[in-house]
Design a protein around this motif. Sequence first.
Motif, PDB file in Angstrom:
ATOM      1  N   VAL A  50       0.812  -1.213   0.000  1.00  0.00           N
ATOM      2  CA  VAL A  50       0.000   0.000   0.000  1.00  0.00           C
ATOM      3  C   VAL A  50       0.851   1.271   0.000  1.00  0.00           C
ATOM      4  CG1 VAL A  50      -2.023  -1.069   1.042  1.00  0.00           C
ATOM      5  CG2 VAL A  50      -0.290  -0.064   2.513  1.00  0.00           C
ATOM      6  N   LYS A  51       2.148   1.109   0.288  1.00  0.00           N
ATOM      7  CA  LYS A  51       3.008   2.284   0.322  1.00  0.00           C
ATOM      8  C   LYS A  51       4.464   1.859   0.204  1.00  0.00           C
ATOM      9  CE  LYS A  51       3.806   6.396   3.136  1.00  0.00           C
ATOM     10  NZ  LYS A  51       3.472   7.078   4.407  1.00  0.00           N
ATOM     11  N   ILE A  52       5.229   2.703  -0.450  1.00  0.00           N
ATOM     12  CA  ILE A  52       6.680   2.506  -0.503  1.00  0.00           C
ATOM     13  C   ILE A  52       7.334   3.864  -0.316  1.00  0.00           C
ATOM     14  CG2 ILE A  52       6.729   2.656  -3.023  1.00  0.00           C
ATOM     15  CD1 ILE A  52       9.091   0.638  -2.901  1.00  0.00           C
ATOM     16  N   GLU A  53       8.353   3.891   0.516  1.00  0.00           N
ATOM     17  CA  GLU A  53       9.095   5.128   0.769  1.00  0.00           C
ATOM     18  C   GLU A  53      10.571   4.864   0.490  1.00  0.00           C
ATOM     19  OE1 GLU A  53       8.239   7.148   4.567  1.00  0.00           O
ATOM     20  OE2 GLU A  53       6.613   5.680   4.787  1.00  0.00           O
ATOM     21  N   ILE A  54      11.161   5.755  -0.267  1.00  0.00           N
ATOM     22  CA  ILE A  54      12.588   5.660  -0.566  1.00  0.00           C
ATOM     23  C   ILE A  54      13.216   6.990  -0.173  1.00  0.00           C
ATOM     24  CG2 ILE A  54      14.330   5.324  -2.357  1.00  0.00           C
ATOM     25  CD1 ILE A  54      12.180   3.774  -3.946  1.00  0.00           C
ATOM     26  N   ALA A  55      14.214   6.926   0.702  1.00  0.00           N
ATOM     27  CA  ALA A  55      14.888   8.137   1.158  1.00  0.00           C
ATOM     28  C   ALA A  55      15.562   8.826  -0.030  1.00  0.00           C
ATOM     29  CB  ALA A  55      15.919   7.800   2.229  1.00  0.00           C
ATOM     30  N   ASN A  56      15.535  10.141  -0.028  1.00  0.00           N
ATOM     31  CA  ASN A  56      16.097  10.924  -1.134  1.00  0.00           C
ATOM     32  C   ASN A  56      17.545  10.556  -1.444  1.00  0.00           C
ATOM     33  OD1 ASN A  56      13.747  12.327  -1.680  1.00  0.00           O
ATOM     34  ND2 ASN A  56      14.228  13.956  -0.233  1.00  0.00           N
ATOM     35  N   GLU A  57      18.334  10.319  -0.406  1.00  0.00           N
ATOM     36  CA  GLU A  57      19.750   9.991  -0.643  1.00  0.00           C
ATOM     37  C   GLU A  57      19.929   8.668  -1.388  1.00  0.00           C
ATOM     38  OE1 GLU A  57      18.871   8.749   3.655  1.00  0.00           O
ATOM     39  OE2 GLU A  57      18.527  10.550   2.478  1.00  0.00           O
ATOM     40  N   MET A  58      18.919   7.806  -1.314  1.00  0.00           N
ATOM     41  CA  MET A  58      18.991   6.516  -2.022  1.00  0.00           C
ATOM     42  C   MET A  58      18.840   6.700  -3.526  1.00  0.00           C
ATOM     43  SD  MET A  58      19.771   4.211   0.044  1.00  0.00           S
ATOM     44  CE  MET A  58      19.702   2.956  -1.199  1.00  0.00           C
ATOM     45  N   LEU A  59      18.211   7.768  -3.950  1.00  0.00           N
ATOM     46  CA  LEU A  59      17.974   7.981  -5.378  1.00  0.00           C
ATOM     47  C   LEU A  59      19.267   8.227  -6.153  1.00  0.00           C
ATOM     48  CD1 LEU A  59      14.731  10.121  -5.137  1.00  0.00           C
ATOM     49  CD2 LEU A  59      14.954   7.655  -5.541  1.00  0.00           C
TER      50      LEU A  59
END
Length: 105
Positions: A50-59
């Motif tokens: 239902v949700k996925i979060e990826i930290a900005n630094e991971m991008l």
Amino acid sequence: MNDFTKILDKARELEAKVKESQEKIKNIKVEGVSGSKSVKVTLDGEGEMVKIEIANEMLKEEKSIIEDLIVAAHNNAKIQLKSITAEEISKATGGLGIPGFKWPL
């Protein structure tokens, strides 16, 4: 005939408890994490993401690393969901082992 009636009553009671547990399970939300919590995946009680979060630094990382972390976070959430689901079903059945009964996860 009286024993048979008691068995049927117990079966109905068990069925009601299992249905109640299934409703509770539908409302469960679990969060799986990976990469020092840089990737988080939330699953509902039916195992749907239902949700996925990826930290900005991971991008800034390579695509394959991000993909691996998503899979790891999903697997982490699924393990938690299986544990919570098994616990909830165990409460409903009073710890009875129901042969052949498997939760759809």
